[in-house]
Design an enzyme around this catalytic site. Structure first.
Site, short mmCIF file in Angstrom:
data_model
loop_
_atom_site.label_atom_id
_atom_site.label_comp_id
_atom_site.label_asym_id
_atom_site.label_seq_id
_atom_site.Cartn_x
_atom_site.Cartn_y
_atom_site.Cartn_z
N HIS A 121 83.39 11.66 48.90
CA HIS A 121 84.21 11.27 47.76
C HIS A 121 85.56 10.81 48.31
O HIS A 121 85.99 11.28 49.37
CB HIS A 121 84.38 12.51 46.89
CG HIS A 121 85.06 12.31 45.57
ND1 HIS A 121 86.42 12.22 45.45
CD2 HIS A 121 84.56 12.20 44.31
CE1 HIS A 121 86.73 12.08 44.17
NE2 HIS A 121 85.62 12.07 43.45
N ASP A 200 83.92 20.19 51.62
CA ASP A 200 84.23 19.84 50.23
C ASP A 200 83.11 20.41 49.36
O ASP A 200 82.01 19.86 49.31
CB ASP A 200 84.31 18.31 50.13
CG ASP A 200 84.44 17.84 48.69
OD1 ASP A 200 84.50 18.69 47.78
OD2 ASP A 200 84.49 16.62 48.47
N GLN A 203 80.87 19.76 44.49
CA GLN A 203 79.60 19.64 43.75
C GLN A 203 78.64 20.78 44.06
O GLN A 203 77.48 20.73 43.62
CB GLN A 203 78.93 18.30 44.09
CG GLN A 203 79.69 17.08 43.62
CD GLN A 203 79.83 17.02 42.10
OE1 GLN A 203 79.11 17.72 41.37
NE2 GLN A 203 80.74 16.22 41.63
N LYS A 226 84.40 21.93 37.49
CA LYS A 226 83.00 21.59 37.76
C LYS A 226 82.14 22.86 37.83
O LYS A 226 80.96 22.80 38.12
CB LYS A 226 82.90 20.80 39.08
CG LYS A 226 83.62 19.44 39.01
CD LYS A 226 83.41 18.66 40.27
CE LYS A 226 84.39 17.51 40.45
NZ LYS A 226 84.20 16.41 39.50
N CYS A 364 83.92 7.22 42.78
CA CYS A 364 84.94 7.50 43.80
C CYS A 364 84.31 7.64 45.18
O CYS A 364 84.71 8.51 45.97
CB CYS A 364 85.73 8.76 43.46
SG CYS A 364 86.55 8.69 41.89
C1 LIG Z 1 82.21 15.61 46.07
C2 LIG Z 1 83.52 15.63 45.36
N1 LIG Z 1 84.62 15.94 46.03
C3 LIG Z 1 85.83 16.00 45.47
C4 LIG Z 1 85.98 15.71 44.14
C5 LIG Z 1 87.34 15.78 43.54
O1 LIG Z 1 87.36 16.79 42.57
P1 LIG Z 1 88.63 16.93 41.61
O2 LIG Z 1 88.75 15.60 40.91
O3 LIG Z 1 88.25 18.04 40.70
O4 LIG Z 1 89.78 17.22 42.46
C6 LIG Z 1 84.87 15.35 43.38
C7 LIG Z 1 85.00 14.98 41.96
O5 LIG Z 1 84.15 14.41 41.36
C8 LIG Z 1 83.61 15.32 44.00
O6 LIG Z 1 82.51 15.01 43.32
#
Ligand SMILES: Cc1ncc(COP(=O)(O)O)c(C=O)c1O
Length: 406
Positions: A121, A200, A203, A226, A364
């Protein structure tokens, strides 16, 4: 057997609103709906605990401090971690940026390498790009095709004594594949022993048990929203000795023990990373969400979600023109697809007209989409309240889209 139908009653928008019984919400990867217990916890915090934690010494403030630290302990037990290694942040994005600016900025030097994957992401790409640029380090990317072919072994050919940091997503927000964190960390420890590993977990945390000790990584990030909790709060877990080497990304109230005219003394972790008035209501909402999740059989929920996504794979592949992306192997709660000749945004619009919420776009993850040769995908993502009927409704909507638009 896990009973998703029963869970729906816990979610006000599904169980009790007028559209509830017909609402098909397949966008959990963006934002999971909140159960009533989370709504109640946040409302209760606002109604009865408005004093700032770690500030005044009157009763309300002490109560807020106690509740905030209890929420931290809840997160710690959720991750099998220690309390002083759990930092409250705004989101996964905030957590990853904090590590990139506060830790990697000193950890990386000229000529070092940062290994990451093509699945990432933007929140787990852009902070590293900047940190590497500033340090004179180089980004090394593990491609999604080699990951699909070789799994964790794909990392090995990119690791070397120059590797100083390795970062990757636990679960891809586009393809839904789960990376084997413990296996990758073990490769890193062997082939790049001086590298730190940042995961990260945005998900993953809401969909599977996460034990940071078993994963053996150095940092783990996730967002509350999430995981069925409120927005505006997230978690950075960091190994104690590495947190001690990390600079706070922000300075301000609450993170110092003393301030002189020209010097200051910072508090220990985690407080030195939490400048400013803490988000107590958010922490209590997250605590309620984790309590809620912990009352379910998490392995059974994960199996239910994976089975639903498999079912969706078969149902969508039967729709004319649909191609499901990525390998079924290791897919968790997310699935992306495209329909020949129809833009993903149009698929989402038709789905919405059928009362089905899915996401369309680049998610993203533009580098991944580019490497797949796509400008957008349609994405469904399921949670513990998702049912086979939800998938049937999406498949019916997509059959309609194929009739209408191809
Ligand atoms: C794999 C992954 N990493 C990071 C993020 C960023 O999360 P946040 O927008 O809650 O900071 C997302 C958000 O969709 C994501 O799917």
């Amino acid at each position: 057997m896990f009973d998703a139908e029963r869970m729906r009653d816990d979610f006000p928008v599904l169980g009790r609103s007028s559209e509830g019984p017909n609402l098909v919400y397949l966008d959990v990867a963006s934002d999971a709906l909140r159960p009533q217990v989370v709504v109640d916890a946040v409302a209760h915090a606002h109604a009865w605990g408005t004093a700032g934690a770690h500030r005044a010494s009157h009763t309300l403030a002490l109560r807020a401090t106690e509740a905030y630290e209890r929420a931290r302990a809840r997160v710690a037990s959720f991750l099998n971690a220690d309390c002083d290694e759990v930092v409250f942040v705004r989101s996964a994005t905030d957590a990853l940026n904090s590590v990139a600016s506060g830790f990697a900025a000193h950890w990386l030097g000229a000529g070092d390498e940062v290994v990451l994957t093509e699945l990432e992401h933007h929140s787990n790409t852009l902070p590293w790009r900047r940190a590497a640029q500033r340090a004179g380090a180089r980004l090394v990317v593990v491609g999604c095709a080699e990951l699909a072919a070789d799994g964790s072994a794909a990392f090995v050919r990119h690791l070397s004594p120059k590797t100083r940091l390795v970062t990757f997503t636990h679960v891809s927000n586009v393809l839904g594949v789960r990376l084997n964190v413990a296996e990758i960390v073990s490769c890193v420890r062997k082939h790049a022993p001086s590298a730190a590993v940042v995961v990260d977990g945005a998900q993953a945390a809401g969909h599977m048990p996460v034990d940071v000790k078993a994963l053996d990584c150095d940092f783990y990030a996730f967002s509350s929203h999430k995981c069925y909790g409120p927005e505006g709060i997230g978690v950075l877990w960091g190994r104690r000795e590495l947190l001690a080497r990390m600079e706070p990304p922000q300075l301000g109230g609450g993170m110092v023990s003393s301030v002189e005219a020209t010097s200051m003394r910072m508090r220990e972790a985690p407080h030195r990373f939490e400048a400013g008035t803490p988000n107590v209501a958010g922490a209590l909402g997250l605590e309620a969400a984790l309590n809620y999740l912990s009352q379910t059989n998490r392995e059974a929920v994960a199996a239910h979600e994976a089975a639903l996504v498999q079912y969706a794979d078969r149902a969508l592949c039967a729709v004319p023109g649909v191609q499901v992306l990525g390998q079924a192997r290791d897919r968790t709660s997310v699935l992306s697809f495209v329909m020949t000749g129809v833009h993903a945004h149009d698929l989402s619009t038709v789905a919405d007209a059928h009362g089905v919420a899915i996401r369309a776009g680049q998610h993203c993850a533009e580098p991944l989409l580019r490497s797949l040769g796509l400008s957008a995908t349609a994405r469904l993502s399921v949670g513990l309240y998702s049912t086979h009927a939800d998938i049937d409704a999406l498949a019916a909507a997509m059959r309609h889209a194929a009739d209408l638009l191809r």
